[in-house]
Design a protein around this motif. Structure first.
Motif, PDB file in Angstrom:
ATOM      1  N   VAL A  97     -13.148  13.308  10.504  1.00 36.57           N
ATOM      2  CA  VAL A  97     -13.012  11.848  10.642  1.00 36.57           C
ATOM      3  C   VAL A  97     -13.649  11.385  11.947  1.00 36.57           C
ATOM      4  O   VAL A  97     -13.423  11.969  13.009  1.00 36.57           O
ATOM      5  CB  VAL A  97     -11.531  11.425  10.590  1.00 36.57           C
ATOM      6  CG1 VAL A  97     -11.360   9.949  10.910  1.00 36.57           C
ATOM      7  CG2 VAL A  97     -10.941  11.743   9.220  1.00 36.57           C
ATOM      8  N   GLU A  98     -14.440  10.297  11.868  1.00 42.06           N
ATOM      9  CA  GLU A  98     -15.082   9.704  13.041  1.00 42.06           C
ATOM     10  C   GLU A  98     -14.492   8.344  13.401  1.00 42.06           C
ATOM     11  O   GLU A  98     -14.674   7.877  14.517  1.00 42.06           O
ATOM     12  CB  GLU A  98     -16.591   9.556  12.793  1.00 42.06           C
ATOM     13  CG  GLU A  98     -17.297  10.879  12.622  1.00 42.06           C
ATOM     14  CD  GLU A  98     -18.770  10.738  12.290  1.00 42.06           C
ATOM     15  OE1 GLU A  98     -19.294   9.599  12.254  1.00 42.06           O
ATOM     16  OE2 GLU A  98     -19.411  11.780  12.036  1.00 42.06           O
ATOM     17  N   GLU A  99     -13.812   7.700  12.447  1.00 42.28           N
ATOM     18  CA  GLU A  99     -13.272   6.360  12.696  1.00 42.28           C
ATOM     19  C   GLU A  99     -11.917   6.175  12.026  1.00 42.28           C
ATOM     20  O   GLU A  99     -11.720   6.578  10.883  1.00 42.28           O
ATOM     21  CB  GLU A  99     -14.239   5.308  12.154  1.00 42.28           C
ATOM     22  CG  GLU A  99     -13.768   3.897  12.336  1.00 42.28           C
ATOM     23  CD  GLU A  99     -14.746   2.864  11.780  1.00 42.28           C
ATOM     24  OE1 GLU A  99     -14.323   1.712  11.618  1.00 42.28           O
ATOM     25  OE2 GLU A  99     -15.908   3.205  11.499  1.00 42.28           O
ATOM     26  N   ILE A 100     -10.991   5.570  12.768  1.00 39.99           N
ATOM     27  CA  ILE A 100      -9.693   5.184  12.230  1.00 39.99           C
ATOM     28  C   ILE A 100      -9.761   3.673  12.030  1.00 39.99           C
ATOM     29  O   ILE A 100      -9.947   2.926  12.994  1.00 39.99           O
ATOM     30  CB  ILE A 100      -8.547   5.550  13.192  1.00 39.99           C
ATOM     31  CG1 ILE A 100      -8.482   7.066  13.388  1.00 39.99           C
ATOM     32  CG2 ILE A 100      -7.215   5.000  12.668  1.00 39.99           C
ATOM     33  CD1 ILE A 100      -7.518   7.520  14.475  1.00 39.99           C
ATOM     34  N   GLU A 101      -9.659   3.235  10.790  1.00 36.43           N
ATOM     35  CA  GLU A 101      -9.788   1.806  10.503  1.00 36.43           C
ATOM     36  C   GLU A 101      -8.549   1.034  10.949  1.00 36.43           C
ATOM     37  O   GLU A 101      -7.459   1.598  11.097  1.00 36.43           O
ATOM     38  CB  GLU A 101     -10.030   1.582   9.011  1.00 36.43           C
ATOM     39  CG  GLU A 101     -11.437   1.936   8.616  1.00 36.43           C
ATOM     40  CD  GLU A 101     -11.862   1.288   7.309  1.00 36.43           C
ATOM     41  OE1 GLU A 101     -11.128   0.460   6.752  1.00 36.43           O
ATOM     42  OE2 GLU A 101     -12.957   1.635   6.848  1.00 36.43           O
ATOM     43  N   GLY A 102      -8.729  -0.255  11.124  1.00 37.53           N
ATOM     44  CA  GLY A 102      -7.634  -1.138  11.498  1.00 37.53           C
ATOM     45  C   GLY A 102      -6.489  -1.072  10.508  1.00 37.53           C
ATOM     46  O   GLY A 102      -6.702  -0.926   9.308  1.00 37.53           O
ATOM     47  N   ASN A 103      -5.261  -1.134  11.019  1.00 38.80           N
ATOM     48  CA  ASN A 103      -4.033  -1.108  10.227  1.00 38.80           C
ATOM     49  C   ASN A 103      -3.839   0.188   9.439  1.00 38.80           C
ATOM     50  O   ASN A 103      -3.044   0.236   8.512  1.00 38.80           O
ATOM     51  CB  ASN A 103      -3.956  -2.307   9.278  1.00 38.80           C
ATOM     52  CG  ASN A 103      -3.841  -3.601  10.031  1.00 38.80           C
ATOM     53  OD1 ASN A 103      -2.964  -3.771  10.871  1.00 38.80           O
ATOM     54  ND2 ASN A 103      -4.756  -4.523   9.767  1.00 38.80           N
ATOM     55  N   CYS A 104      -4.529   1.232   9.808  1.00 35.87           N
ATOM     56  CA  CYS A 104      -4.482   2.498   9.085  1.00 35.87           C
ATOM     57  C   CYS A 104      -3.060   3.055   8.948  1.00 35.87           C
ATOM     58  O   CYS A 104      -2.683   3.550   7.904  1.00 35.87           O
ATOM     59  CB  CYS A 104      -5.375   3.522   9.781  1.00 35.87           C
ATOM     60  SG  CYS A 104      -5.394   5.124   8.978  1.00 35.87           S
ATOM     61  N   PHE A 105      -2.261   2.972  10.006  1.00 35.74           N
ATOM     62  CA  PHE A 105      -0.923   3.563   9.989  1.00 35.74           C
ATOM     63  C   PHE A 105       0.180   2.514   9.893  1.00 35.74           C
ATOM     64  O   PHE A 105       1.346   2.822  10.117  1.00 35.74           O
ATOM     65  CB  PHE A 105      -0.719   4.434  11.231  1.00 35.74           C
ATOM     66  CG  PHE A 105      -1.554   5.676  11.218  1.00 35.74           C
ATOM     67  CD1 PHE A 105      -1.117   6.826  10.578  1.00 35.74           C
ATOM     68  CD2 PHE A 105      -2.798   5.694  11.818  1.00 35.74           C
ATOM     69  CE1 PHE A 105      -1.893   7.971  10.543  1.00 35.74           C
ATOM     70  CE2 PHE A 105      -3.595   6.835  11.793  1.00 35.74           C
ATOM     71  CZ  PHE A 105      -3.138   7.972  11.159  1.00 35.74           C
ATOM     72  N   ALA A 106      -0.178   1.285   9.540  1.00 32.27           N
ATOM     73  CA  ALA A 106       0.789   0.177   9.539  1.00 32.27           C
ATOM     74  C   ALA A 106       1.993   0.422   8.634  1.00 32.27           C
ATOM     75  O   ALA A 106       3.093  -0.014   8.944  1.00 32.27           O
ATOM     76  CB  ALA A 106       0.105  -1.132   9.151  1.00 32.27           C
ATOM     77  N   GLU A 107       1.794   1.096   7.532  1.00 33.98           N
ATOM     78  CA  GLU A 107       2.901   1.315   6.599  1.00 33.98           C
ATOM     79  C   GLU A 107       3.438   2.742   6.624  1.00 33.98           C
ATOM     80  O   GLU A 107       4.217   3.131   5.763  1.00 33.98           O
ATOM     81  CB  GLU A 107       2.479   0.931   5.184  1.00 33.98           C
ATOM     82  CG  GLU A 107       2.207  -0.556   5.027  1.00 33.98           C
ATOM     83  CD  GLU A 107       3.388  -1.430   5.433  1.00 33.98           C
ATOM     84  OE1 GLU A 107       4.538  -1.119   5.064  1.00 33.98           O
ATOM     85  OE2 GLU A 107       3.155  -2.428   6.135  1.00 33.98           O
ATOM     86  N   ALA A 108       3.056   3.510   7.611  1.00 35.09           N
ATOM     87  CA  ALA A 108       3.557   4.885   7.750  1.00 35.09           C
ATOM     88  C   ALA A 108       4.795   4.850   8.648  1.00 35.09           C
ATOM     89  O   ALA A 108       4.748   5.165   9.824  1.00 35.09           O
ATOM     90  CB  ALA A 108       2.474   5.782   8.328  1.00 35.09           C
ATOM     91  N   LYS A 109       5.900   4.444   8.070  1.00 26.87           N
ATOM     92  CA  LYS A 109       7.141   4.195   8.812  1.00 26.87           C
ATOM     93  C   LYS A 109       7.771   5.449   9.408  1.00 26.87           C
ATOM     94  O   LYS A 109       8.481   5.377  10.396  1.00 26.87           O
ATOM     95  CB  LYS A 109       8.149   3.510   7.899  1.00 26.87           C
ATOM     96  CG  LYS A 109       7.675   2.198   7.336  1.00 26.87           C
ATOM     97  CD  LYS A 109       8.646   1.715   6.251  1.00 26.87           C
ATOM     98  CE  LYS A 109       8.105   0.558   5.480  1.00 26.87           C
ATOM     99  NZ  LYS A 109       7.103   0.926   4.486  1.00 26.87           N
ATOM    100  N   ASP A 110       7.519   6.599   8.795  1.00 34.41           N
ATOM    101  CA  ASP A 110       8.181   7.833   9.222  1.00 34.41           C
ATOM    102  C   ASP A 110       7.379   8.652  10.229  1.00 34.41           C
ATOM    103  O   ASP A 110       7.888   9.627  10.780  1.00 34.41           O
ATOM    104  CB  ASP A 110       8.495   8.707   8.007  1.00 34.41           C
ATOM    105  CG  ASP A 110       9.490   8.043   7.068  1.00 34.41           C
ATOM    106  OD1 ASP A 110      10.262   7.184   7.533  1.00 34.41           O
ATOM    107  OD2 ASP A 110       9.487   8.370   5.866  1.00 34.41           O
TER     108      ASP A 110
END
Length: 182
Positions: A88-101
């Motif tokens: 992976v070269e880029e983490i997009e915006g809001n990538c982890f927004a719904e990863a609550k745990d």
């Protein structure tokens, strides 16, 4: 989502989307954007048609087809740490927004860019620790900000690890985020 739909924005917004837990993208889907995190708040599963030329799914994580961009990481039972793969070269915006745990994210050494709110946890305040390598040289806006109705910036993270002199050290120092040299 029916074949022929090319953009998530084309499906409109309906109140019942909050009840959707599984979404299946057709081969024709070209643009998903951050529409998923704001519209389908209860997603637990994503499927991508194998003939889709732009996206793929791996272990519940949505990637660009070439896997150079991580688009969206959903919760997975028992997963509280996520390691962004080396390809992976880029983490997009809001990538982890719904990863609550997820409370810890390890970023692979080939990541160069983190998109706006790419590491935010959408008011869940779960993320505790993160290491950001010096290879990350481009931070797009507020990468941790969980925002707020009053327009203020909130950084729901306890500690950020990285290298002295890196872009992430400068970012943390400007915002009063605890930075630890690793």
């Amino acid at each position: 989502i029916p074949e022929g739909v090319r953009d998530m924005g084309d499906i409109g917004h309906w109140n019942f989307y909050d009840k959707v837990t599984v979404i299946k993208f057709p081969a024709s889907m070209e643009d998903i954007g951050d529409y998923l995190t704001w519209t389908f708040r209860n997603l637990t599963e994503i499927h991508i048609h194998p003939d889709n030329p732009r996206f793929t799914i791996e272990d519940g994580v949505l990637f660009s087809k070439d896997k150079k961009r991580i688009v969206l990481c959903l919760d997975k039972e028992g997963r509280n740490t996520y390691t962004v793969p080396e390809y992976v070269e880029e983490i997009e915006g809001n990538c982890f927004a719904e990863a609550k745990d997820i409370i810890r994210i390890n970023i692979g050494k080939n990541v160069r860019k983190i998109g706006h709110r790419g590491l935010q946890s959408d008011m869940h305040f779960a993320l505790k620790k993160i290491y950001i390598p010096a290879t990350v040289t481009e931070l797009e806006g507020e990468i941790f900000d969980a925002g707020g109705d009053d327009g203020g910036m909130y950084y729901p993270i306890e500690v950020v690890g990285g290298e002295r002199g890196s872009v992430i050290e400068e970012y943390c120092n400007k915002r009063g985020i605890t930075f630890v040299e690793v």
